[in-house]
Design a protein around this motif. Structure first.
Motif, short mmCIF file in Angstrom:
data_model
loop_
_atom_site.label_atom_id
_atom_site.label_comp_id
_atom_site.label_asym_id
_atom_site.label_seq_id
_atom_site.Cartn_x
_atom_site.Cartn_y
_atom_site.Cartn_z
N ALA A 47 0.83 -1.21 0.00
CA ALA A 47 0.00 0.00 0.00
C ALA A 47 0.87 1.26 0.00
CB ALA A 47 -0.94 -0.01 1.21
N ASP A 48 1.94 1.24 0.82
CA ASP A 48 2.83 2.41 0.85
C ASP A 48 3.49 2.62 -0.50
OD1 ASP A 48 2.19 2.81 3.48
OD2 ASP A 48 3.93 1.75 4.27
N ARG A 49 3.82 1.49 -1.18
CA ARG A 49 4.46 1.61 -2.48
C ARG A 49 3.49 2.24 -3.49
NH1 ARG A 49 6.49 -2.86 -2.36
NH2 ARG A 49 4.84 -4.10 -3.33
N ARG A 50 2.23 1.88 -3.43
CA ARG A 50 1.24 2.48 -4.33
C ARG A 50 1.10 3.98 -4.06
NH1 ARG A 50 -4.35 -0.46 -4.41
NH2 ARG A 50 -4.65 1.19 -5.98
N VAL A 51 1.13 4.36 -2.78
CA VAL A 51 1.05 5.79 -2.43
C VAL A 51 2.28 6.52 -2.95
CG1 VAL A 51 0.98 7.44 -0.53
CG2 VAL A 51 -0.40 5.35 -0.42
N PHE A 52 3.45 5.91 -2.81
CA PHE A 52 4.69 6.55 -3.27
C PHE A 52 4.67 6.72 -4.79
CE2 PHE A 52 9.13 6.17 -4.73
CZ PHE A 52 9.65 7.31 -4.13
N GLU A 53 4.23 5.67 -5.49
CA GLU A 53 4.15 5.77 -6.95
C GLU A 53 3.16 6.84 -7.39
OE1 GLU A 53 3.12 1.84 -8.06
OE2 GLU A 53 5.16 1.03 -7.85
N PHE A 54 2.05 6.94 -6.67
CA PHE A 54 1.07 7.98 -6.99
C PHE A 54 1.67 9.36 -6.73
CE2 PHE A 54 -2.33 10.88 -5.83
CZ PHE A 54 -3.20 10.73 -6.90
N ALA A 55 2.45 9.48 -5.63
CA ALA A 55 3.07 10.76 -5.33
C ALA A 55 4.06 11.17 -6.43
CB ALA A 55 3.78 10.69 -3.97
N LEU A 56 4.85 10.20 -6.92
CA LEU A 56 5.78 10.50 -8.01
C LEU A 56 5.04 10.91 -9.27
CD1 LEU A 56 8.55 7.75 -7.70
CD2 LEU A 56 8.67 10.15 -7.02
N LEU A 57 3.97 10.17 -9.58
CA LEU A 57 3.17 10.50 -10.76
C LEU A 57 2.55 11.89 -10.61
CD1 LEU A 57 1.95 9.67 -13.46
CD2 LEU A 57 0.06 8.61 -12.19
N SER A 58 2.04 12.19 -9.42
CA SER A 58 1.46 13.51 -9.18
C SER A 58 2.51 14.60 -9.32
CB SER A 58 0.83 13.56 -7.78
OG SER A 58 -0.20 12.62 -7.66
N LEU A 59 3.71 14.32 -8.80
CA LEU A 59 4.77 15.30 -8.90
C LEU A 59 5.13 15.58 -10.35
CD1 LEU A 59 6.91 17.06 -7.51
CD2 LEU A 59 8.42 15.06 -7.46
N GLY A 60 5.23 14.52 -11.15
CA GLY A 60 5.53 14.71 -12.57
C GLY A 60 4.45 15.48 -13.30
N LEU A 61 3.20 15.08 -13.05
CA LEU A 61 2.09 15.77 -13.72
C LEU A 61 1.98 17.22 -13.30
CD1 LEU A 61 -0.68 13.00 -13.61
CD2 LEU A 61 0.65 13.76 -15.59
N PHE A 62 2.12 17.48 -12.00
CA PHE A 62 2.01 18.86 -11.53
C PHE A 62 3.21 19.69 -11.95
CE2 PHE A 62 -1.40 17.23 -8.99
CZ PHE A 62 -2.22 18.34 -8.76
N THR A 63 4.39 19.06 -12.09
CA THR A 63 5.54 19.80 -12.60
C THR A 63 5.31 20.22 -14.04
OG1 THR A 63 7.05 18.61 -11.13
CG2 THR A 63 8.01 19.70 -13.04
N ALA A 64 4.82 19.28 -14.86
CA ALA A 64 4.51 19.63 -16.25
C ALA A 64 3.43 20.71 -16.31
CB ALA A 64 4.05 18.38 -17.01
N PHE A 65 2.43 20.57 -15.45
CA PHE A 65 1.37 21.58 -15.42
C PHE A 65 1.92 22.93 -14.96
CE2 PHE A 65 -2.33 23.62 -13.36
CZ PHE A 65 -3.16 23.69 -14.47
N ALA A 66 2.86 22.89 -13.99
CA ALA A 66 3.45 24.14 -13.50
C ALA A 66 4.25 24.83 -14.60
CB ALA A 66 4.34 23.85 -12.29
N LEU A 67 5.02 24.05 -15.38
CA LEU A 67 5.79 24.63 -16.47
C LEU A 67 4.87 25.26 -17.51
CD1 LEU A 67 8.55 21.91 -16.97
CD2 LEU A 67 8.77 24.13 -15.84
N ALA A 68 3.79 24.55 -17.84
CA ALA A 68 2.82 25.11 -18.78
C ALA A 68 2.18 26.37 -18.21
CB ALA A 68 1.76 24.07 -19.12
N LEU A 69 1.92 26.36 -16.91
CA LEU A 69 1.31 27.53 -16.27
C LEU A 69 2.27 28.71 -16.26
CD1 LEU A 69 -1.24 28.47 -14.83
CD2 LEU A 69 -0.23 27.72 -12.67
N VAL A 70 3.57 28.44 -16.00
CA VAL A 70 4.57 29.53 -16.02
C VAL A 70 4.66 30.15 -17.41
CG1 VAL A 70 7.05 29.99 -15.88
CG2 VAL A 70 5.93 28.66 -14.10
N ALA A 71 4.68 29.27 -18.43
CA ALA A 71 4.70 29.81 -19.80
C ALA A 71 3.46 30.66 -20.07
CB ALA A 71 4.79 28.66 -20.81
N GLY A 72 2.30 30.18 -19.61
CA GLY A 72 1.08 30.97 -19.80
C GLY A 72 1.12 32.29 -19.06
#
Length: 458
Positions: free
Chosen positions: A160-185
C-alpha cells in the motif's frame, strides 16, 4: 514591474499547485488505507462469526478465511485469535502464515480494544519478519469463556505504501509539467497584458531622444489619461526652456550694449582711468558671457529631445584649431566612435570640446590627441591630451577655479576650464584632469549619451 508581477503570479500558482498535489496524495493515501482497513475488517468479522468454543474449553474455528495467502508461510497476511488477558499458545488460534510465531500486539492497541469492547480498531504493528503491518483488532466476549478474546488481522502495508509513493511521483511529474505550462502561460499573459505599457515607454524614450515630439498611438482607456499628462508635461518643458532662452537673450542684449559702449569709449581715450575702465569692461563682458552660457546650458540640459552627433563637432573643431596653430606645427590626432550622440545642444558641445582642445593646442609641443568613445552606462567619454609640460596635482586642482590662470603672460580670462566644468555639471557630467599618455595634461570629459534612433519596422 514585469518581474514583480510574474514572480508573484508564479509563486502563488506554485503554492497552490504544491498544496493541491499534497492534498491529492494524502487523499489517495487515505483511500488506500481505508480499502486495506475494510478488507481487514471483513476478515475480522468473518473470524468473529466463525469462532467457537470446543467441548474441552479451547477455541476453535468453524472454517478459516478463503484467502489462500493466509495459508502461505510469512505471506504478509495473518490472523490470530487469543485470550485477551494471558497469552496461552495452546488456546491461541493463528493462521498458517504465522507458522509458530504470534502477532506482537502493542499494549496501547490492546488497551484501546479492551476499552472499546465489541468495536474494531486499527493501528500499526510489526510482523513476524519485522515487516510493517496494518492491524485490525477487536475484543469480544464469547460464551463458554470467562475472559474476552482478541481477534487480530494484519497485512503487510508495504504494498500500500508503495502504491502511495508511486502515486506521489506521478502527481509530482504531472504537476511539474502543469506548472511549467502555467509559467509559460503567465509569462505570455504578462507580456501581452503589459504590451501597451511597454509601447508607451518606448514612445516616451522616442520623445526624449528627439525621434518624435509627442506621445502618439492607440492605447487602452486606462493609459490614455497618462499619455495626456505626459504630453502636457512635454509641452510644459518646452515652454519653460523657450522662456528661459528668451530671458537669456534679453539679458544678453540688456548687458552687452552698455558694456560695449563703456569698452569702446575707454579704447578711444587715454590715461590710467581709461585703461582701468577697459580692463574692467572686458572682465565684465567675460563674466556676463560665462554666466549666460551657464544659464543657457542649464535650460538646454533640461530640454527634452536635444541630441547632437559628436563626430562632426569634433572633426570641425580639430580642422579649425589645426589651421590656427599650423605655424606652431601642432598636429591633432582624432580617434572617434562614429555613432556617439551627445544628449544636449550642439553649441554647448562645441563650447565644451572647443575650450579643452584650444587649451591643449596652446600648451602642446607638437601633438594633441582627442578620443571619444563609450563610457559607463548612458555616458560618453571624450579624452583630450597633449605632449606639453602638464600640471601637478595641486595645479590641476587650482586651475579649475574660476578666473585662475597659471601663466599670466598668456592671453585669456582664466574662465575656459571653469566654463567647461559648469557646462558639464549642468548636463550631469564631469571634467577630470590627469596625466596623459603623451606626457602632458589629459582632460577627461564625461557627458550624457543619447540613445540611437531605430527605424520602426513596418
Amino acid at each position: 514591474m514585469v518581474r514583480r508581477v510574474t514572480l508573484t503570479a508564479i509563486s502563488w500558482s506554485a503554492a497552490l499547485l504544491l498544496v493541491g498535489a499534497l492534498a491529492l496524495t494524502l487523499l489517495f493515501r487515505q483511500t488506500i488505507l481505508s480499502d486495506l482497513d475494510n478488507r481487514l475488517s471483513d476478515v475480522g468479522e468473518f473470524l468473529v462469526v466463525s469462532a467457537e468454543v470446543e467441548t474441552d474449553g479451547s477455541l476453535g474455528l468453524v472454517r478459516p478465511p478463503a484467502d489462500t495467502r493466509y495459508g502461505q508461510i510469512f505471506s504478509g497476511r495473518y490472523w490470530q485469535i487469543a485470550p485477551a488477558e494471558a497469552a496461552d499458545p495452546e488456546r491461541t488460534l493463528r493462521s498458517r502464515s504465522l507458522w509458530d510465531e504470534s502477532l506482537a500486539i502493542p499494549d496501547s492497541l490492546r488497551d484501546r480494544a479492551l476499552a472499546r469492547r465489541g468495536q474494531g480498531i486499527t493501528g500499526s504493528a510489526k510482523g513476524p519478519n519485522e515487516e510493517p503491518l496494518r492491524l485490525f483488532l477487536r475484543a469480544i466476549e464469547i460464551s463458554g469463556l470467562d475472559q474476552p478474546i482478541l481477534v487480530a488481522v494484519g497485512e503487510d502495508r508495504r504494498a500500500a505504501d508503495r502504491r502511495v509513493f508511486e502515486f506521489a511521483l506521478l502527481s509530482l511529474g504531472l504537476f511539474t509539467a502543469f506548472a511549467l505550462a502555467l509559467v509559460a502561460g503567465i509569462l505570455i499573459q504578462v507580456r501581452v497584458s503589459l504590451a501597451p505599457v511597454f509601447r508607451m515607454g518606448r514612445a516616451v524614450g522616442a520623445v526624449r531622444d528627439g525621434q518624435s515630439e509627442r506621445i502618439t498611438g492607440a492605447y487602452p482607456a486606462e493609459l490614455m489619461p497618462l499619455a495626456g499628462e505626459l504630453n502636457a508635461l512635454v509641452d510644459h518643458s518646452r515652454e519653460v526652456v523657450e522662456r528661459a532662452r528668451t530671458h537669456v537673450g534679453n539679458l544678453a542684449h540688456a548687458l552687452k550694449t552698455p558694456i560695449t559702449v563703456l569698452s569702446n569709449e575707454a579704447r578711444n581715450a587715454d590715461g590710467p582711468l581709461a585703461e582701468l575702465v577697459r580692463r574692467q569692461s572686458d572682465a565684465m563682458a567675460a563674466q556676463v558671457e560665462h554666466h549666460l552660457r551657464r544659464a543657457r546650458a542649464a535650460a538646454n540640459a533640461r530640454a527634452i529631445g536635444a541630441r547632437t552627433p559628436v563626430t562632426p563637432v569634433v572633426e570641425d573643431l580639430s580642422r579649425t584649431l589645426e589651421k590656427i596653430h599650423r605655424r606652431k606645427g601642432v598636429e591633432i590626432e582624432v580617434e572617434l566612435t562614429e555613432t556617439l550622440l551627445f544628449r544636449g545642444e550642439r553649441q554647448d558641445l562645441e563650447e565644451l570640446v572647443g575650450n579643452l582642445l584650444e587649451n591643449a593646442c596652446k600648451w602642446a609641443e607638437r601633438r594633441v590627441r582627442i578620443r571619444a568613445g563609450q563610457g559607463e552606462a548612458g555616458q560618453i567619454e571624450i579624452r583630450i591630451e597633449d605632449d606639453g609640460p602638464g600640471l601637478s596635482e595641486a595645479e590641476r586642482q587650482a586651475v579649475l577655479g574660476r578666473g585662475v590662470r597659471l601663466d599670466e603672460q598668456a592671453p585669456g580670462t582664466g574662465l575656459g576650464l571653469a566654463i567647461v566644468t559648469d557646462l558639464a555639471k549642468a548636463y550631469g557630467g564631469t571634467l577630470v584632469l590627469e596625466t596623459g599618455t603623451l606626457g602632458g595634461l589629459c582632460a577627461r570629459l564625461i557627458l550624457p549619451q543619447a540613445r540611437q534612433i531605430r527605424e520602426t519596422p513596418r
